[in-house]
Design a protein around this motif. Structure first.
Motif, PDB file in Angstrom:
ATOM      1  N   GLN A  37      92.796 129.217  -2.038  1.00  0.00           N
ATOM      2  CA  GLN A  37      91.735 129.760  -2.894  1.00  0.00           C
ATOM      3  C   GLN A  37      91.371 131.419  -2.557  1.00  0.00           C
ATOM      4  O   GLN A  37      91.274 131.878  -1.306  1.00  0.00           O
ATOM      5  CB  GLN A  37      90.516 129.083  -2.569  1.00  0.00           C
ATOM      6  N   VAL A  38      91.850 132.257  -3.577  1.00  0.00           N
ATOM      7  CA  VAL A  38      91.578 133.551  -3.540  1.00  0.00           C
ATOM      8  C   VAL A  38      90.359 133.889  -4.644  1.00  0.00           C
ATOM      9  O   VAL A  38      90.873 133.681  -5.895  1.00  0.00           O
ATOM     10  CB  VAL A  38      92.528 134.353  -3.685  1.00  0.00           C
ATOM     11  N   SER A  39      89.122 134.057  -4.266  1.00  0.00           N
ATOM     12  CA  SER A  39      88.174 134.278  -5.359  1.00  0.00           C
ATOM     13  C   SER A  39      87.978 133.166  -5.960  1.00  0.00           C
ATOM     14  O   SER A  39      87.661 132.047  -5.598  1.00  0.00           O
ATOM     15  CB  SER A  39      88.308 135.570  -6.007  1.00  0.00           C
ATOM     16  N   ASP A  40      88.242 133.049  -7.363  1.00  0.00           N
ATOM     17  CA  ASP A  40      88.061 132.115  -8.202  1.00  0.00           C
ATOM     18  C   ASP A  40      89.424 131.499  -8.610  1.00  0.00           C
ATOM     19  O   ASP A  40      89.317 130.693  -9.407  1.00  0.00           O
ATOM     20  CB  ASP A  40      87.398 132.362  -9.499  1.00  0.00           C
ATOM     21  N   LYS A  41      90.482 131.767  -7.971  1.00  0.00           N
ATOM     22  CA  LYS A  41      91.849 131.539  -8.383  1.00  0.00           C
ATOM     23  C   LYS A  41      92.488 130.816  -7.079  1.00  0.00           C
ATOM     24  O   LYS A  41      92.234 130.750  -6.011  1.00  0.00           O
ATOM     25  CB  LYS A  41      92.669 132.912  -8.481  1.00  0.00           C
ATOM     26  N   THR A  42      93.251 129.651  -7.547  1.00  0.00           N
ATOM     27  CA  THR A  42      94.182 129.042  -6.639  1.00  0.00           C
ATOM     28  C   THR A  42      95.579 129.363  -6.543  1.00  0.00           C
ATOM     29  O   THR A  42      96.171 129.552  -7.716  1.00  0.00           O
ATOM     30  CB  THR A  42      94.295 127.563  -6.789  1.00  0.00           C
TER      31      THR A  42
END
Length: 76
Positions: A37-42
């Motif tokens: 998970q990076v911020s709101d992205k996978t």
């Protein structure tokens, strides 16, 4: 005991990760996908390895670079 190391080729959305994995496997490399998970992205980290010796790691890293993954990094 041998240390296990690998090479991260890139981190991508899953739609692009499958293509990268196929390319690496066609070159004879062992490949694993790790979700992150990076911020709101996978994103999906594409990891090649393990290499069980410094020599194997060097060959593996060179192969990854030759396949066009210029930003690859060695994981320790």
């Amino acid at each position: 005991r041998l240390s296990v190391t690998g090479v991260q080729t890139c981190a991508l959305p899953i739609s692009r990760a499958d293509v990268v994995v196929a390319k690496l496997r066609t070159a004879g490399l062992n490949v694993e996908i790790r979700e992150r998970q990076v911020s709101d992205k996978t994103l999906y980290r594409i990891i090649v390895g393990p290499a069980r010796s410094p020599e194997a790691l060097e060959i593996m890293f060179s192969t990854v670079i030759e396949l066009g993954f210029k930003d690859a990094i060695v994981l320790g």
